[in-house]
Scaffold this motif. Sequence first.
Motif, PDB file in Angstrom:
ATOM      1  N   ASN A 238     -15.152 -34.168  15.129  1.00 61.64           N
ATOM      2  CA  ASN A 238     -14.789 -32.784  15.434  1.00 61.64           C
ATOM      3  C   ASN A 238     -14.080 -32.657  16.772  1.00 61.64           C
ATOM      4  O   ASN A 238     -13.157 -31.850  16.920  1.00 61.64           O
ATOM      5  N   TYR A 239     -14.484 -33.444  17.763  1.00 65.37           N
ATOM      6  CA  TYR A 239     -13.769 -33.422  19.045  1.00 65.37           C
ATOM      7  C   TYR A 239     -12.347 -33.956  18.863  1.00 65.37           C
ATOM      8  O   TYR A 239     -11.395 -33.422  19.428  1.00 65.37           O
ATOM      9  N   ALA A 240     -12.209 -35.004  18.052  1.00 68.21           N
ATOM     10  CA  ALA A 240     -10.872 -35.555  17.791  1.00 68.21           C
ATOM     11  C   ALA A 240     -10.004 -34.537  17.057  1.00 68.21           C
ATOM     12  O   ALA A 240      -8.819 -34.371  17.361  1.00 68.21           O
ATOM     13  N   ALA A 241     -10.596 -33.826  16.099  1.00 76.31           N
ATOM     14  CA  ALA A 241      -9.844 -32.854  15.305  1.00 76.31           C
ATOM     15  C   ALA A 241      -9.329 -31.702  16.153  1.00 76.31           C
ATOM     16  O   ALA A 241      -8.287 -31.121  15.862  1.00 76.31           O
ATOM     17  N   THR A 242     -10.061 -31.372  17.222  1.00 75.11           N
ATOM     18  CA  THR A 242      -9.653 -30.274  18.096  1.00 75.11           C
ATOM     19  C   THR A 242      -8.924 -30.763  19.344  1.00 75.11           C
ATOM     20  O   THR A 242      -8.698 -30.008  20.280  1.00 75.11           O
ATOM     21  N   SER A 243      -8.565 -32.057  19.364  1.00 73.25           N
ATOM     22  CA  SER A 243      -7.803 -32.655  20.472  1.00 73.25           C
ATOM     23  C   SER A 243      -8.511 -32.530  21.812  1.00 73.25           C
ATOM     24  O   SER A 243      -7.866 -32.420  22.850  1.00 73.25           O
ATOM     25  N   ASN A 244      -9.845 -32.551  21.795  1.00 73.77           N
ATOM     26  CA  ASN A 244     -10.615 -32.506  23.034  1.00 73.77           C
ATOM     27  C   ASN A 244     -10.810 -33.942  23.524  1.00 73.77           C
ATOM     28  O   ASN A 244     -11.785 -34.617  23.199  1.00 73.77           O
ATOM     29  N   VAL A 245      -9.843 -34.398  24.325  1.00 72.99           N
ATOM     30  CA  VAL A 245      -9.786 -35.808  24.718  1.00 72.99           C
ATOM     31  C   VAL A 245     -11.021 -36.225  25.514  1.00 72.99           C
ATOM     32  O   VAL A 245     -11.661 -37.242  25.211  1.00 72.99           O
ATOM     33  N   GLY A 246     -11.346 -35.461  26.544  1.00 69.88           N
ATOM     34  CA  GLY A 246     -12.451 -35.837  27.419  1.00 69.88           C
ATOM     35  C   GLY A 246     -13.764 -35.963  26.666  1.00 69.88           C
ATOM     36  O   GLY A 246     -14.502 -36.949  26.819  1.00 69.88           O
ATOM     37  N   LYS A 247     -14.062 -34.969  25.819  1.00 60.82           N
ATOM     38  CA  LYS A 247     -15.325 -34.972  25.072  1.00 60.82           C
ATOM     39  C   LYS A 247     -15.346 -36.092  24.030  1.00 60.82           C
ATOM     40  O   LYS A 247     -16.373 -36.737  23.816  1.00 60.82           O
ATOM     41  N   ALA A 248     -14.210 -36.304  23.369  1.00 59.93           N
ATOM     42  CA  ALA A 248     -14.146 -37.366  22.354  1.00 59.93           C
ATOM     43  C   ALA A 248     -14.418 -38.726  22.987  1.00 59.93           C
ATOM     44  O   ALA A 248     -15.195 -39.530  22.460  1.00 59.93           O
ATOM     45  N   GLU A 249     -13.787 -38.983  24.121  1.00 54.89           N
ATOM     46  CA  GLU A 249     -13.989 -40.270  24.794  1.00 54.89           C
ATOM     47  C   GLU A 249     -15.410 -40.399  25.322  1.00 54.89           C
ATOM     48  O   GLU A 249     -16.000 -41.484  25.320  1.00 54.89           O
ATOM     49  N   GLU A 250     -15.983 -39.279  25.736  1.00 55.82           N
ATOM     50  CA  GLU A 250     -17.368 -39.291  26.224  1.00 55.82           C
ATOM     51  C   GLU A 250     -18.323 -39.689  25.100  1.00 55.82           C
ATOM     52  O   GLU A 250     -19.229 -40.507  25.290  1.00 55.82           O
ATOM     53  N   VAL A 251     -18.126 -39.115  23.910  1.00 60.48           N
ATOM     54  CA  VAL A 251     -18.981 -39.447  22.763  1.00 60.48           C
ATOM     55  C   VAL A 251     -18.727 -40.883  22.316  1.00 60.48           C
ATOM     56  O   VAL A 251     -19.665 -41.618  22.001  1.00 60.48           O
ATOM     57  N   PHE A 252     -17.472 -41.309  22.306  1.00 61.98           N
ATOM     58  CA  PHE A 252     -17.123 -42.682  21.931  1.00 61.98           C
ATOM     59  C   PHE A 252     -17.872 -43.676  22.820  1.00 61.98           C
ATOM     60  O   PHE A 252     -18.454 -44.660  22.340  1.00 61.98           O
ATOM     61  N   ASN A 253     -17.877 -43.425  24.108  1.00 60.83           N
ATOM     62  CA  ASN A 253     -18.550 -44.324  25.045  1.00 60.83           C
ATOM     63  C   ASN A 253     -20.070 -44.238  24.916  1.00 60.83           C
ATOM     64  O   ASN A 253     -20.782 -45.243  25.038  1.00 60.83           O
ATOM     65  N   LYS A 254     -20.574 -43.024  24.634  1.00 57.85           N
ATOM     66  CA  LYS A 254     -22.026 -42.859  24.493  1.00 57.85           C
ATOM     67  C   LYS A 254     -22.545 -43.623  23.279  1.00 57.85           C
ATOM     68  O   LYS A 254     -23.661 -44.158  23.303  1.00 57.85           O
ATOM     69  N   MET A 255     -21.738 -43.662  22.221  1.00 54.34           N
ATOM     70  CA  MET A 255     -22.150 -44.407  21.033  1.00 54.34           C
ATOM     71  C   MET A 255     -22.375 -45.877  21.365  1.00 54.34           C
ATOM     72  O   MET A 255     -23.285 -46.516  20.838  1.00 54.34           O
ATOM     73  N   LYS A 256     -21.548 -46.428  22.265  1.00 51.20           N
ATOM     74  CA  LYS A 256     -21.746 -47.805  22.711  1.00 51.20           C
ATOM     75  C   LYS A 256     -23.031 -47.907  23.541  1.00 51.20           C
ATOM     76  O   LYS A 256     -23.837 -48.827  23.344  1.00 51.20           O
ATOM     77  N   ASP A 257     -23.227 -46.944  24.431  1.00 52.50           N
ATOM     78  CA  ASP A 257     -24.416 -46.963  25.283  1.00 52.50           C
ATOM     79  C   ASP A 257     -25.703 -46.892  24.455  1.00 52.50           C
ATOM     80  O   ASP A 257     -26.736 -47.441  24.838  1.00 52.50           O
ATOM     81  N   LEU A 258     -25.623 -46.198  23.315  1.00 52.81           N
ATOM     82  CA  LEU A 258     -26.793 -46.063  22.447  1.00 52.81           C
ATOM     83  C   LEU A 258     -26.992 -47.277  21.544  1.00 52.81           C
ATOM     84  O   LEU A 258     -27.941 -47.327  20.760  1.00 52.81           O
ATOM     85  N   GLY A 259     -26.072 -48.242  21.641  1.00 54.46           N
ATOM     86  CA  GLY A 259     -26.234 -49.481  20.892  1.00 54.46           C
ATOM     87  C   GLY A 259     -25.618 -49.486  19.505  1.00 54.46           C
ATOM     88  O   GLY A 259     -25.836 -50.423  18.732  1.00 54.46           O
TER      89      GLY A 259
END
Length: 595
Positions: free
Chosen positions: A237-258
């Motif tokens: 949903n962040y990608a669909a709305t072009s919210n770059v900062g939030k999308a990258e934040e979630v992308f990185n958090k997914m890695k942090d969560l393993g």
Amino acid sequence: MFALSKVLRRSQSLRLGAYNAVYSKLDVPLGEKNVAFESNALIHDKCKASPRFYELSWNSSMGRRSLSSDAGAKTAGEEDELTTPNQTSGDTEDEGDFSGDEGDIEGSELELLVPDSEAGKIVVGKRSSELFKAIVSVSGVDVGSALDKWVKEGKEINRTEFANAMLQIRKRRMYGRALQMTEWLDENKQFEMEERDYASRLDLISKVRGLYKGEVYIKRIPESFRGELVYRTLLSNYAATSNVGKAEEVFNKMKDLGFPLSTFACDQMLILYKRVNKKKIADVILLMEKENVKPSLNTYKILIDTKGSSNDITGMEQIVETMKSEGVELDLRAQSIIARNYASAGLKEKAEKMLKEMEGESLEENRHVCKDLLSIYGFLQRADEVNRIWKICEEKPRYDESLAAILAFGKIDKVKEAEAVFEKILKMGHRVSSNVYSVLLKVYVDHKMVSKGKDLVKQMSDSGCNIGALTWDAVIKLYVEAGEVEKAESSLSKATQSKKIKPLMSSFMHVMDEYVRRGDVHNTEKIFQTMKQVGYQSRFRTYQALIQAYVNAKAPAYGIYDRMKADNIYPNKGLIALLAKADPFKKTPLSDLLD
């Protein structure tokens, strides 16, 4: 995979080299040039005082992946897409399709909500489920009552039945109804909730009520169900709305969560960067290569369309060859993308060859391709092909074919035929959504048939249809084409004030471009600021229009470069020349004498 990243990085380095050459001609302090280019074509900001640009880091010893940026950073000279993702009304009636035909659903959305392990249990056939029919038979605000009646009549609602109805609702983008289904399920507990049920509801809340509400809801999801699927939904949903900062934040958090790096997550970043910064696409592919994440068919389709829409046909064809060498076959959607891009590039013969491949030996047997064929042949202005294909569909037309036919007939200047198809849809026996009116309205706008357009809008209003973003866009463009920009702005204001929709970016640009043409700086600035207020980030295209307004008005644009810099917008060669014309401190023969 290596060949794919090599193709992307090679073409990217050429673009970046040209960009750097342009920037060297601009009188900007060295520390303020936006990027320094490393051998691997990744982008790193060297100026601590300036906003940070996109940066992808990799540490093999720690297994860390990271994508980060300042939201809104743009590549120089990149044109923006002037459309937004689907926007639906809240809990009121949707603008979805009420026909018996199933619309398209993005493969990524299906992958998001139906895991591979469960795909076999979900039957998505041509026949609508009985539960689906019961839901669409009532008004948009009575979904709960329809489900209550279903249970009262002794009918079971199990997971498979519910999932089938949900998919058919989503296919028609009737997200308001779908959300009510999930709310009813949460209240009535017909079966035990699983992670994908929470993910589905998160997705619908984000689509219907906005991502802020989605962020609130995710905190209410039990921690044991807050897994990868939930975060993939949020990322999508962040990608669909072009919210770059939030999308990258979630992308990185997914890695942090393993969570392991998935093709789906990478595809979402590719979709995002395709819109906001195409230079970052090669970085994502490189990351996939390093983590051994195999590209999916959807990945290739994103890359093919990215190259094609950038008019890099050679690059597009190289992606296709790489795809085939990896054993991935083109599907209908990929073929359609290729054909459209050939047509847009003026390569008529190549486009028509691909269309013939799509058609196959019997169009009657391959009826599902008619929609795309009508659309692309219309763009190519092949009246003979449009007439031939519609003749096959005409006796028992499907909803999506009918909409494509209206637009195709408009493209070949057969407005009466487009109107006839519209009338046929009205007689199909289904409740007609505003989308149908919007399509014919677009034909009227393209042909500057203002009087007919106004009559159609009145007919639409009298029919009780909700006016959505696409319809507002057509109405606004209609007034602009008629030279009635004040009425266009009034319509835009009404659409902006509506709580049910968010006007398309193109709606603002229709009005803004007319004020630019008139050299009306005051009203151009007003539209520019309103766009920001409703949530659209300032982009290259909007600044280009704004500066042109100052040039047309022969007025100095004080502080315009600082404004662009604050919004992470950096000019290309053409915009640099435009900026020079609006420079309040530029030298003239008279100023030289005064000096």
